[in-house]
Design an enzyme around this catalytic site. Structure first.
Site, PDB file in Angstrom:
ATOM      1  N   SER A 298       0.514  -1.413   0.116  1.00 40.63           N
ATOM      2  CA  SER A 298      -0.145  -0.002  -0.088  1.00 40.63           C
ATOM      3  C   SER A 298       0.539   1.133  -0.016  1.00 40.63           C
ATOM      4  O   SER A 298       0.569   2.880  -0.031  1.00 40.63           O
ATOM      5  CB  SER A 298      -1.168   0.155   1.595  1.00 40.63           C
ATOM      6  OG  SER A 298      -2.014  -0.906   1.498  1.00 40.63           O
ATOM      7  N   ILE A 299       2.261   0.991   0.252  1.00 36.02           N
ATOM      8  CA  ILE A 299       2.705   2.502   0.008  1.00 36.02           C
ATOM      9  C   ILE A 299       2.521   2.527  -1.921  1.00 36.02           C
ATOM     10  O   ILE A 299       3.268   3.685  -2.080  1.00 36.02           O
ATOM     11  CB  ILE A 299       4.196   2.018  -0.035  1.00 36.02           C
ATOM     12  CG1 ILE A 299       4.526   1.694   1.814  1.00 36.02           C
ATOM     13  CG2 ILE A 299       5.688   3.455   0.224  1.00 36.02           C
ATOM     14  CD1 ILE A 299       5.904   1.252   1.828  1.00 36.02           C
TER      15      ILE A 299
END
Length: 596
Positions: free
Chosen positions: A208-209
């Site tokens: 999710s970065i």
């Protein structure tokens, strides 16, 4: 008598058989040394011992009738087999080794190093190799700056403990201070089967970065006037249908999608389970708030008896209630039990991947509640395509090139990606196994990129520079502009109301970043630092990127340039590993050494 003895000597065999069955030459009388004139007339000969060694090593070879062989025979030396050249090399090597050994034995002690030249430029000390355990490989890291030696030692110990606690095969960390990388190291294995150790160049899923990377694309389009954050998404993506909630028409905007306030679902499709869990969390937070407020009142009044009575009674009353309320939300599957997380279908573009969720109802009214949604970022990828006129991946690669993130790419199975790690999970028998194959083309914008800790540090420092450069403009007129404008970064790192930060309850979600604001409730007590971070969890991977800005004042900015602060990135090839608190502890350790 003399003639008969001469005949016997003539008929005597040229070679004898040893007890081992090898044909060896008979002992020969010592010869006088040859003069220079005789040496010029005779072919080059090797010592008898060498020829005996070679003949024994090449016993049974075919006859060789070259001129050189005949010269050897005329000299009365043993014949050579077909492998005489290899034996010659072996013999010469043995002789040379003996010579070198003798030289080393006779060598004197090493001379002491010369005194350093004070005018010479300083050089970094050579890296020292540390003995490594067979089960826990570790890449030898370059010698760190001495001022951070304590922080590195304590942080390495912390990482080892986290790695051992969760049973992660490998973990990689990178730390930068004031824009300069001061430590990067890999622990454990990037590939367990082939015993490939982790190293700073190891490429892993950042999960999710990827949302924070996508936010940069949206911000650049917004700065260029090509994207309006507050109009319905159908203006850019008409393929996404208009939505209703409880019979009322509602609008989903780009701004709401960024902060997970759109009401679009995550991997869980059961709306009832999601709402039950949200209600349970809200009730729990209210109770904790009431208890903390009451604690504060009791401390102010100093009423210890009431404090005991208050906490004794709710304990017996709330236990059954908590159990009953836990029963329903506890049945909700976590993300790694959802089938959509393991999709193997290849999607050609973001528009095509919308069919996974575009016809599903909204779980909440847009803007009213926070619901973390990776699918919302799939819709944002389609908005990027329409607003920019480029394919999403092409536009992102241009951004990666600008940020010098050359090791960051979308995850695909076919390309050869050097230093790519393998990903692992523990099965029901608690055995380490490879994760199943997944295709992340449906969620590149929300969790589909690969990267290294070094690239993530560059990204974090670019964001920190843009955030701080506006404050330095008064003291430094010649500073280059940031990749994003200061006002854009301030907007991105400002907490949004009605949001949550699951990896740190002290913070709120902003725009593709979780943000914790500076806070101190009591004197000489814990001081909460301002920082921004984003974590990631994917199939067989966990990650975190944390930016801890320096607390700037006029004195701190004098003679300095941005970025000022600590950036920490950690990636791991094991899923469900919480890394944000670890990254924060490490950042504070380096900030302490930096201040000292």
């Amino acid at each position: 008598m003399g003639k008969e003895a001469g005949r016997r000597r003539a008929r005597a065999p040229r070679h004898w058989l040893s007890t081992a069955g090898l044909r060896v030459s008979p002992p020969r009388p010592r010869r006088r040394p040859l003069g220079l004139r005789e040496l010029r007339r005779r072919p080059l000969l090797l010592p008898d011992a060498m020829y005996r060694l070679l003949s024994a090593a090449t016993l049974g070879g075919r006859a060789w009738s070259s001129g050189r062989r005949q010269a050897h025979r005329r000299a009365g030396l043993p014949p050579l087999g077909p492998g005489w050249a290899g034996g010659l090399g072996l013999g010469l090597g043995l002789a040379l080794g003996a010579k070198l050994a003798g030289g080393l034995r006779g060598a004197g002690p090493a001379q002491p190093p010369e005194a350093p030249d004070p005018d010479a430029s300083p050089q970094a000390d050579a890296p020292q190799e540390h003995p490594l355990a067979l089960w826990a490989p570790q890449t030898p890291a370059p010698t760190p700056p001495r001022c951070f030696a304590r922080a590195i030692e304590s942080s390495r110990d912390l990482l080892h403990r986290i790695k051992d606690e969760v049973g992660a095969p490998g973990i990689v960390i990178g730390v930068s201070v004031d824009g300069k990388e001061v430590w990067s190291e890999g622990l454990g294995y990037a590939d367990v089967e082939n015993r490939v150790p982790c190293k700073p160049e190891t490429v892993m899923r950042i999960a999710s970065i990827s949302k924070s990377l996508t936010m940069v694309a949206l911000a650049k389009l917004w700065e260029a006037g090509k994207l309006d954050l507050d109009i319905p998404v159908q203006h850019y993506v008409p393929e996404f249908p208009e939505k209703e909630y409880e019979g009322e028409k509602v609008s989903v905007t780009t701004r709401l999608l960024i902060s997970h306030l759109s009401g679009i679902r995550h991997y869980e499709k059961d709306m009832k389970k999601v709402k039950e869990e949200k209600a349970y969390k809200a009730l729990k937070m209210i109770k904790e708030t009431v208890i903390s407020d009451h604690e504060r009142e009791l401390k102010e009044k100093g009423d210890k008896n009431n404090e005991k009575n208050y906490f004794a009674k709710p304990k017996t009353e709330q236990d059954p209630e908590a159990k009953s309320r836990n029963s329903k939300p506890g049945k909700k599957k976590n993300d790694f039990e959802q089938g959509e997380l393991y999709l193997k279908e290849k999607f050609e573009n973001s528009i095509e991947s919308l069919r996974l969720f575009k016809n599903d109802p909204l779980f909440f009214k847009p803007g009213s509640q926070f619901l973390y949604s990776t699918f919302g970022y799939t819709l944002l990828a389609a908005i990027v395509e329409r607003a920019s006129g480029y394919k999403y991946l092409d536009y992102m690669q241009k951004i990666f090139q600008d940020l010098d993130m050359l090791a960051t790419v979308q995850e695909e199975n076919e390309p050869v990606i050097y230093n790519r790690a393998r990903f692992y999970v523990y099965n029901k028998k608690k055995r380490l196994v490879n994760t199943p194959y997944v295709d992340n083309s449906y969620k590149w914008a929300g969790g589909g990129f690969l990267s290294t800790v070094g690239d993530l540090l560059k990204f974090g420092n670019a964001m920190l520079y843009g955030y701080q450069v506006g404050q330095f403009k008064n003291s430094q007129e010649n500073l280059l502009p940031g990749y994003l404008k200061p006002e854009t970064m301030v907007m991105m790192w400002t907490p949004v109301p009605n949001t949550e930060m699951s990896w740190d309850r002290e913070g709120k979600y902003a725009m593709a970043w979780g943000v914790v604001e500076k806070k101190q409730t009591y004197g000489s007590c814990r001081k909460q630092r301002h920082y921004a971070s984003h974590t990631g969890g994917a199939v067989g991977a966990s990650s975190v990127l944390l930016v801890l800005p320096e607390e700037l004042d006029a004195e701190a900015m004098a003679g300095k340039v941005p970025p000022r602060g600590v950036v920490v990135s950690i990636i791991c090839n094991m899923q469900s590993v919480g890394l944000n608190s670890t990254a924060l502890k490490i950042a504070l350790e380096f900030d302490k050494d930096r201040s000292d």
